[in-house]
Write an enzyme that holds these catalytic residues in place. Structure first.
Site, PDB file in Angstrom:
ATOM      1  N   GLY A 112       0.677  -1.453  -0.023  1.00 36.59           N
ATOM      2  CA  GLY A 112      -0.136   0.211   0.357  1.00 36.59           C
ATOM      3  C   GLY A 112       1.084   1.440   0.571  1.00 36.59           C
ATOM      4  CG  ASP A 272       1.064  -8.410   7.021  1.00 37.08           C
ATOM      5  OD1 ASP A 272       0.665  -8.614   7.864  1.00 37.08           O
ATOM      6  OD2 ASP A 272       1.169  -7.409   6.973  1.00 37.08           O
ATOM      7  CG  ASN A 273       4.212  -7.276   8.610  1.00 28.65           C
ATOM      8  OD1 ASN A 273       4.281  -7.282   8.171  1.00 28.65           O
ATOM      9  ND2 ASN A 273       3.406  -7.146   9.977  1.00 28.65           N
TER      10      ASN A 273
HETATM   11  P1  AMP Z   1       1.853  -3.079   7.987  1.00 28.04           P
HETATM   12  O1  AMP Z   1       1.260  -2.373   9.462  1.00 28.04           O
HETATM   13  O2  AMP Z   1       2.596  -1.677   7.831  1.00 28.04           O
HETATM   14  O3  AMP Z   1       2.436  -4.560   8.543  1.00 28.04           O
HETATM   15  O4  AMP Z   1       1.154  -2.629   7.259  1.00 28.04           O
HETATM   16  C1  AMP Z   1       0.050  -3.358   6.910  1.00 28.04           C
HETATM   17  C2  AMP Z   1      -0.838  -3.433   5.428  1.00 28.04           C
HETATM   18  O5  AMP Z   1      -1.172  -1.805   5.287  1.00 28.04           O
HETATM   19  C3  AMP Z   1       0.437  -3.470   3.753  1.00 28.04           C
HETATM   20  O6  AMP Z   1      -0.960  -3.438   3.340  1.00 28.04           O
HETATM   21  C4  AMP Z   1       0.225  -1.536   3.863  1.00 28.04           C
HETATM   22  O7  AMP Z   1       0.978  -1.919   2.675  1.00 28.04           O
HETATM   23  C5  AMP Z   1      -0.616  -0.662   4.463  1.00 28.04           C
HETATM   24  N1  AMP Z   1      -0.617   0.717   4.529  1.00 28.04           N
HETATM   25  C6  AMP Z   1       0.999   0.418   6.146  1.00 28.04           C
HETATM   26  N2  AMP Z   1       0.156   1.496   5.982  1.00 28.04           N
HETATM   27  C7  AMP Z   1      -0.174   2.625   4.436  1.00 28.04           C
HETATM   28  C8  AMP Z   1      -0.435   3.771   4.263  1.00 28.04           C
HETATM   29  N3  AMP Z   1       0.409   5.104   4.700  1.00 28.04           N
HETATM   30  N4  AMP Z   1      -1.346   4.268   3.226  1.00 28.04           N
HETATM   31  C9  AMP Z   1      -0.936   2.778   2.715  1.00 28.04           C
HETATM   32  N5  AMP Z   1      -1.059   2.190   2.893  1.00 28.04           N
HETATM   33  C10 AMP Z   1      -0.346   2.047   4.267  1.00 28.04           C
HETATM   34 MG    MG Z   2       3.777  -5.377   6.620  1.00 31.55          MG
END
Ligand code: AMP
Ligand code: MG
Length: 507
Positions: A112, A272-273
């Site tokens: 994202g 996903d992580n």
């Molecule tokens: P994360 O918590 O970093 O593992 O992210 C979880 C999901 O949220 C993933 O699909 C990321 O790409 C999306 N995501 C996190 N922050 C943002 C943002 N600021 N804009 C768009 N997507 C985000």
């Molecule tokens: Mg992630």
């Protein structure tokens, strides 16, 4: 009007061409295999340009290891490269589709706010994903802005590199640029983009996404792709999906044992992580434990303590089950049989972990070989540490430096008793005492990225746009197993302030 517009375009093109020509001196050698995966697995798109990119940090050591050279490129052009404002020749940029269980709930996700600009091949023919994090909206952004803030990107930079120097498999960080734009969270923050380097960005969630498509050919292609990239020795295995599962179980077990060794708490172990390569990925709300408490949680959003220190192996196994589920249709034609086989493989996690963890703890206290009382000896130490709230890193440090007399906390009959037993056990080693202490030195970091030190450096960077403290911290963390006088300040546990340290993710 038309001519004026055209000449502006021509000028822009000349300007960009000059940049592309200079940045070609960096030495990128891009290949783009992910682009050839089935269409639903990705979207082709470019990073969204930013207003005024400026280099915050560059990791020259990593650049060197990748065979890249920044010396003949101006900082202005490097900022253009690492913001994605100009893409190097040979790059085909994409966002990857994936899904994931977030805190136990299945969601369709995807990059994202990240763009993979290609796979760089170094001199030794090793392949590295080069990815921008914070590079603008993609089809997977949902309601997000696709952007990232300076603090969290510097945090990922520091901690991922610290993990690398701790000898723990991890994605790495090549650069952070500020964008000249603000990002709006609870407050307005300095926008930034991190360049992440990984052996790939294949996640358990990538397989979960492919499985939802209901097309076995796509799943098979993904298995072949993952095996080719990470486990090429399994290429000719009859049951590739099963072999891949076994390999990932092994890799992830080793990884979580390493986290436990240094007191690392990932904080957001969603599927996903979790990578297929076995590298630590996604440094959101992660932090290192100071006082030993198995229930430690730092993440502000982890109310249930799902991802607490002590739960990490349990969650690793849970995530591996989710991975196994995606492979069921490929393991055996008969679904029931397939589930049985997958279950058997997953169940190996318990003994693999238990044995690996005990050996890891043995090495933290310098034990060679295997004595039936080792498990007890280790558990007694940990339970004493918990009861007395000792610092996790420093307890092992003082043991290996034979300096426990310097701290009053060790003047305790329970500890003295334990210490005697430990010394007796050390004598049972078939190796010299010196080898024991060398083993401890390899497994006990003398310094870790203490949360308060990381925050201090990040606050200073944010408030003064000065990376001095980040750089100092980074230099210290580059040698986590070498004791030296300069690190004294970084070894101190935090002064208790009555507040619990909290970390935030997604910012
Ligand atoms: P994360 O918590 O970093 O593992 O992210 C979880 C999901 O949220 C993933 O699909 C990321 O790409 C999306 N995501 C996190 N922050 C943002 C943002 N600021 N804009 C768009 N997507 C985000
Ligand atoms: Mg992630």
């Amino acid at each position: 009007m038309g001519r004026r517009f055209e000449s502006f375009r021509a000028r822009q093109t000349r300007f960009m061409n000059a940049k592309i020509s200079e940045i070609s001196k960096i030495g990128w050698k891009f290949d783009n295999t992910y682009v050839h995966l089935p269409d639903p697995m990705l979207s082709q798109l470019s990073p969204v340009p930013v207003k005024s990119p400026k280099i915050a940090v560059l990791n020259e050591t990593l650049a060197n290891q990748l065979g890249l050279d920044f010396s003949s490129v101006s900082n202005e052009n490097l900022a253009y490269v690492f913001s994605g404002n100009v893409l190097p020749k040979g790059s085909k940029s994409i966002a990857q589709a994936y899904a994931g269980h977030q805190f136990g709930h299945f969601t369709i996700l995807g990059d994202g706010r990240a763009i993979l600009i290609g796979e760089h091949i170094n001199k030794n023919k090793k392949r590295f994903d080069i990815q921008f994090k914070g590079s603008g909206v993609t089809p997977y952004s949902r309601n997000g802005d696709g952007r990232a803030a300076l603090g969290p990107m510097l945090r990922e930079y520091i901690i991922s590199e610290a993990m690398f120097y701790l000898n723990i498999p991890t994605t790495r960080s090549l650069a952070v640029v500020t964008t000249g734009e603000n990002v709006i969270r609870e407050t307005s923050l300095i926008g930034a983009i991190l360049t992440r380097v990984a052996s790939s960005h294949l996640r358990v969630g990538t397989f979960q996404y492919a499985a939802t498509l209901g097309d076995l050919e796509i799943l098979k292609t993904l298995v072949d792709y993952a095996v080719d990239r990470h486990y090429p020795n399994l290429r000719d295995e009859k049951n590739k999906a099963l072999s891949l599962l076994e390999a990932v179980v092994q890799k992830q077990t080793e990884l979580v044992i390493n986290w436990m060794r240094v007191g690392f708490i990932h904080g957001v172990m969603n599927t996903d992580n979790m990578t297929i390569s076995g590298e630590t990925i996604d440094y959101g709300p992660c932090a290192f434990m100071d006082t030993y408490d198995p229930e430690t949680v730092f993440s502000s959003i982890d109310h249930q303590g799902r991802y607490a220190y002590i739960n990490q192996p349990i969650i690793t196994k849970w995530n591996l089950v989710k991975f196994a589920e995606t492979l069921i249709p490929l393991i055996h034609d008969n679904e029931k049989k397939s589930i049985e086989i997958a279950q058997e493989t997953i169940n190996k996690f318990d003994s693999l972990y238990q044995e690996g963890w005990t050996n890891m703890m043995r090495s933290k206290i310098g034990l060679f070989g295997n004595d039936k009382k080792d498990q007890n000896l280790i558990e007694n130490l940990l339970s004493w540490m918990k009861k007395n709230k000792t610092d996790y890193t420093n307890t092992f440090y003082l043991l290996m430096k034979e300096k426990t007399k310097e701290d009053k906390i060790f003047e305790n009959s329970e500890f003295i008793n334990w210490y005697k037993k430990w010394k007796i056990r050390l004598k049972k080693n078939k190796q010299t005492l010196e080898s024991s202490f060398n083993l401890m030195k390899k497994n006990n970091p003398v310094v870790i990225p203490r949360n308060y030190k990381v925050e201090e450096a990040l606050d200073f960077a944010n408030n003064n746009l000065d990376l001095k403290l980040v750089d100092n911290l980074f230099q210290v963390l580059k040698k986590p197993y070498t004791d030296r006088s300069e690190i004294k300040d970084y070894q101190k546990p935090p002064i208790p302030n009555g507040r619990t340290y909290k970390t935030y993710c997604g910012t």
